[in-house]
Design a protein around this motif. Structure first.
Motif, PDB file in Angstrom:
ATOM      1  N   ILE A  55       0.843  -1.195   0.000  1.00 34.57           N
ATOM      2  CA  ILE A  55       0.000   0.000   0.000  1.00 34.57           C
ATOM      3  C   ILE A  55       0.878   1.246   0.000  1.00 34.57           C
ATOM      4  N   LEU A  56       0.240   2.399  -0.157  1.00 30.77           N
ATOM      5  CA  LEU A  56       0.943   3.675  -0.165  1.00 30.77           C
ATOM      6  C   LEU A  56       0.573   4.460   1.089  1.00 30.77           C
ATOM      7  N   TYR A  57       1.550   4.661   1.957  1.00 28.52           N
ATOM      8  CA  TYR A  57       1.371   5.509   3.131  1.00 28.52           C
ATOM      9  C   TYR A  57       1.647   6.954   2.710  1.00 28.52           C
ATOM     10  N   TYR A  58       0.941   7.904   3.327  1.00 33.81           N
ATOM     11  CA  TYR A  58       1.150   9.296   2.933  1.00 33.81           C
ATOM     12  C   TYR A  58       1.042  10.239   4.131  1.00 33.81           C
ATOM     13  N   ASN A  59       1.754  11.350   4.023  1.00 39.09           N
ATOM     14  CA  ASN A  59       1.779  12.404   5.025  1.00 39.09           C
ATOM     15  C   ASN A  59       0.703  13.425   4.650  1.00 39.09           C
ATOM     16  N   LYS A  60      -0.368  13.470   5.438  1.00 37.78           N
ATOM     17  CA  LYS A  60      -1.488  14.349   5.103  1.00 37.78           C
ATOM     18  C   LYS A  60      -1.082  15.819   5.125  1.00 37.78           C
ATOM     19  N   ASP A  61      -0.221  16.192   6.061  1.00 36.33           N
ATOM     20  CA  ASP A  61       0.177  17.594   6.174  1.00 36.33           C
ATOM     21  C   ASP A  61       0.931  18.053   4.926  1.00 36.33           C
ATOM     22  N   MET A  62       1.880  17.232   4.465  1.00 35.52           N
ATOM     23  CA  MET A  62       2.668  17.605   3.294  1.00 35.52           C
ATOM     24  C   MET A  62       1.801  17.657   2.035  1.00 35.52           C
ATOM     25  N   LEU A  63       0.885  16.695   1.900  1.00 31.35           N
ATOM     26  CA  LEU A  63       0.034  16.669   0.709  1.00 31.35           C
ATOM     27  C   LEU A  63      -0.977  17.808   0.726  1.00 31.35           C
ATOM     28  N   ALA A  64      -1.487  18.144   1.900  1.00 29.83           N
ATOM     29  CA  ALA A  64      -2.447  19.245   1.996  1.00 29.83           C
ATOM     30  C   ALA A  64      -1.784  20.566   1.594  1.00 29.83           C
ATOM     31  N   GLU A  65      -0.558  20.766   2.048  1.00 30.37           N
ATOM     32  CA  GLU A  65       0.168  21.996   1.719  1.00 30.37           C
ATOM     33  C   GLU A  65       0.417  22.108   0.224  1.00 30.37           C
ATOM     34  N   ALA A  66       0.564  20.949  -0.440  1.00 30.17           N
ATOM     35  CA  ALA A  66       0.824  20.945  -1.888  1.00 30.17           C
ATOM     36  C   ALA A  66      -0.468  20.916  -2.702  1.00 30.17           C
ATOM     37  N   GLY A  67      -1.616  20.939  -2.036  1.00 36.04           N
ATOM     38  CA  GLY A  67      -2.894  20.912  -2.743  1.00 36.04           C
ATOM     39  C   GLY A  67      -3.242  19.555  -3.306  1.00 36.04           C
ATOM     40  N   LEU A  68      -2.721  18.480  -2.697  1.00 34.94           N
ATOM     41  CA  LEU A  68      -2.940  17.122  -3.206  1.00 34.94           C
ATOM     42  C   LEU A  68      -3.809  16.283  -2.278  1.00 34.94           C
ATOM     43  N   LEU A  69      -4.551  16.944  -1.398  1.00 33.86           N
ATOM     44  CA  LEU A  69      -5.400  16.217  -0.453  1.00 33.86           C
ATOM     45  C   LEU A  69      -6.842  16.670  -0.630  1.00 33.86           C
ATOM     46  N   GLY A  70      -7.734  15.692  -0.822  1.00 34.23           N
ATOM     47  CA  GLY A  70      -9.142  16.015  -0.979  1.00 34.23           C
ATOM     48  C   GLY A  70      -9.812  16.315   0.347  1.00 34.23           C
ATOM     49  N   GLU A  71     -11.065  16.740   0.290  1.00 33.95           N
ATOM     50  CA  GLU A  71     -11.816  17.044   1.503  1.00 33.95           C
ATOM     51  C   GLU A  71     -12.026  15.812   2.367  1.00 33.95           C
ATOM     52  N   ASP A  72     -11.966  14.639   1.740  1.00 34.71           N
ATOM     53  CA  ASP A  72     -12.121  13.390   2.476  1.00 34.71           C
ATOM     54  C   ASP A  72     -10.826  12.934   3.145  1.00 34.71           C
ATOM     55  N   GLY A  73      -9.766  13.722   2.988  1.00 37.21           N
ATOM     56  CA  GLY A  73      -8.485  13.367   3.596  1.00 37.21           C
ATOM     57  C   GLY A  73      -7.660  12.392   2.787  1.00 37.21           C
ATOM     58  N   LEU A  74      -8.124  12.064   1.579  1.00 37.67           N
ATOM     59  CA  LEU A  74      -7.421  11.116   0.720  1.00 37.67           C
ATOM     60  C   LEU A  74      -6.641  11.859  -0.359  1.00 37.67           C
ATOM     61  N   PRO A  75      -5.519  11.286  -0.815  1.00 37.29           N
ATOM     62  CA  PRO A  75      -4.719  11.943  -1.856  1.00 37.29           C
ATOM     63  C   PRO A  75      -5.490  12.049  -3.166  1.00 37.29           C
ATOM     64  N   THR A  76      -5.153  13.059  -3.933  1.00 34.03           N
ATOM     65  CA  THR A  76      -5.770  13.243  -5.248  1.00 34.03           C
ATOM     66  C   THR A  76      -4.682  13.358  -6.308  1.00 34.03           C
ATOM     67  N   GLY A  77      -5.022  12.947  -7.534  1.00 32.70           N
ATOM     68  CA  GLY A  77      -4.151  13.180  -8.673  1.00 32.70           C
ATOM     69  C   GLY A  77      -2.879  12.368  -8.725  1.00 32.70           C
ATOM     70  N   LEU A  78      -2.861  11.161  -8.136  1.00 37.63           N
ATOM     71  CA  LEU A  78      -1.635  10.366  -8.103  1.00 37.63           C
ATOM     72  C   LEU A  78      -1.514   9.386  -9.268  1.00 37.63           C
ATOM     73  N   ASP A  79      -2.611   9.079  -9.950  1.00 33.59           N
ATOM     74  CA  ASP A  79      -2.577   8.061 -10.994  1.00 33.59           C
ATOM     75  C   ASP A  79      -1.862   8.554 -12.249  1.00 33.59           C
ATOM     76  N   GLY A  80      -1.272   7.600 -12.979  1.00 32.83           N
ATOM     77  CA  GLY A  80      -0.540   7.919 -14.203  1.00 32.83           C
ATOM     78  C   GLY A  80       0.934   8.085 -13.907  1.00 32.83           C
ATOM     79  N   LEU A  81       1.787   7.380 -14.643  1.00 38.03           N
ATOM     80  CA  LEU A  81       3.213   7.376 -14.347  1.00 38.03           C
ATOM     81  C   LEU A  81       3.837   8.764 -14.458  1.00 38.03           C
ATOM     82  N   ASP A  82       3.566   9.488 -15.541  1.00 39.93           N
ATOM     83  CA  ASP A  82       4.154  10.822 -15.699  1.00 39.93           C
ATOM     84  C   ASP A  82       3.685  11.753 -14.595  1.00 39.93           C
ATOM     85  N   ASN A  83       2.420  11.672 -14.290  1.00 38.86           N
ATOM     86  CA  ASN A  83       1.842  12.520 -13.255  1.00 38.86           C
ATOM     87  C   ASN A  83       2.459  12.219 -11.894  1.00 38.86           C
TER      88      ASN A  83
END
Length: 424
Positions: A146-174
């Motif tokens: 599985i993929l563990y993630y730091n919510k604080d770091m992702l939130a600061e980068a705009g990569l955390l949804g309102e549900d607290g889950l990461p967004t926009g991670l799919d796709g190799l280039d992305n």
């Protein structure tokens, strides 16, 4: 406990009360390989079972050393009729166990007598417990990458949804672009322990729809296309190393520390590390964190997986005792029906009614990555697979070193194929 799980537990108890009239007090000899937090949780389940079934069935449990010592002892003991009545096992090793005559078939009648059926379990785990359509194991959980993630770091980068889950991670280039965003100033985009990178590579191989083993088609990586997909998967992880997104050499404790110290927003590891982070957070020593399924970097959702399961040793020369077997099956059914407690170790219950219960859905982060149970890629069905087996040696000898530049990815893939095929 919700009404549904309470009804399940009561139904199990009532069924056992009816079934127990068919046999006298039984002692079920149990062997497992579960240490650490897993061992503590399993001991608690055994104690709970024994208390609930006092005067009917008693589990006499013994924990042995994990890996080769456990499997060797079980095989040799079963061969002379001195094995336990029940044992834990990894589903990935079932083909080897069957080939060596270690296990007894578990029939549909055995299952029905305990009030459980094939359809009560995830398809991936249920299928992994069979060889040529014959069942030799009943799954207890699925554990995987599985993929563990730091919510604080992702939130600061705009990569955390309102549900607290990461967004926009799919796709190799992305995903690579996101890793680059977090790399620099002593930080890494992702923490991937060197010794476990093969699990990520096997997951990415599965995301490409690769076939690792097909006996009829020639063995391991039977086509050039399959070998190319393995090479692609290696190159992805090697690319993370070459780009500085992850350290060249970092073993599990240091890789975990990179994540837990805030030096990396992501950590790829098995779900068995969930209790570690739960404990750190409870002590106020960890940021807000979560865990989800691996990003889909290729065409399909897939993640390496295995299962702890229950098996019944064949115990050669030992007279069959239908009452003892019925008691063993009752133990298996009860453990699966009470596997919510086991999920606290990070594992996904293989028993559908528990995994789909309100209690499990409320369990975080387990329910956030539970979807991998349906898209898991187990080891191929071969006697060379499983923990402490030749397949694991091949991953370590060829594929992990390819991520650090010791072997070219294409050469590593070909050498792994040739080595494994030479052992068939």
């Amino acid at each position: 406990m919700t009404k549904n799980l309470r009804r399940l537990a009561l139904a199990s108890t009532a069924f056992l009360a009816l079934a127990s009239g068919a046999f006298a007090q039984q002692t079920v000899v149990w062997w497992d390989f579960l240490a650490g937090g897993d061992g503590v949780r399993m001991k608690a389940l055994i104690d709970a079972f024994n208390a609930e079934h006092e005067g009917e069935i008693t589990i006499e449990g013994t924990t042995l050393e994990w890996g080769t010592p456990f499997y060797t002892k079980l095989q040799t003991s079963s061969a002379i009729g001195e094995g336990p009545d029940i044992a834990t096992y990894h589903l990935s090793r079932i083909p080897l166990a069957v080939d060596s005559g270690t296990l007894s078939e578990i029939t549909d009648e055995d299952m029905a007598g305990a009030g459980i059926a094939n359809t009560d379990f995830t398809t991936a785990a249920s299928d992994a417990g069979k060889v040529d359509g014959t069942r030799y194991a009943v799954p207890f959980d699925q554990h995987g990458l599985i993929l563990y993630y730091n919510k604080d770091m992702l939130a600061e980068a705009g990569l955390l949804g309102e549900d607290g889950l990461p967004t926009g991670l799919d796709g190799l280039d992305n995903f690579n672009a996101i890793l680059a965003q977090f790399t620099g100033d002593g930080k890494y985009g992702i923490s991937t322990p060197t010794g476990d990178r093969y699990r990520t590579i096997y997951s990415l191989f599965g995301q490409q729809g690769g076939t690792m083993f097909d006996e009829a088609a020639g063995g391991f990586f039977p086509t050039d296309e399959d070998l190319a997909k393995l090479t692609n998967a290696i190159e992805v992880v090697k690319g993370w190393v070459d780009s500085g997104y992850t350290p060249v050499q970092v073993e599990s404790p240091a890789a975990l520390a990179l994540f837990s110290s805030g030096q990396s927003p992501f950590f790829i590891m098995g779900n068995w590390e969930v209790p570690t982070f739960v404990d750190l957070h409870a002590k106020g020593e960890l940021f807000e964190w979560g865990a989800v399924e691996l990003p889909v970097l290729f065409e399909n959702k897939a993640a390496w997986s295995d299962s702890h399961a229950f098996v019944i040793p064949a115990n050669s020369g030992k007279d069959a005792d239908p009452d003892k077997r019925a008691a063993v099956m009752q133990v298996i059914a009860w453990m699966d029906q009470h596997s919510l407690d086991w999920a606290g170790a990070g594992h996904i219950p293989a028993y559908n009614a528990v995994r789909e219960s309100a209690e499990f859905k409320a369990l975080k982060p387990q329910s956030d990555y539970a979807g991998f149970a349906d898209t898991a890629v187990f080891d191929p069905r071969t006697i060379l697979a499983g923990p402490a087996a030749p397949l694991g040696d091949a991953w370590s000898n060829y594929i992990n070193p390819a991520t650090t530049g010791e072997i070219e990815p294409a050469d590593a893939a070909a050498q792994m194929r040739d080595d494994l095929n030479g052992q068939l």
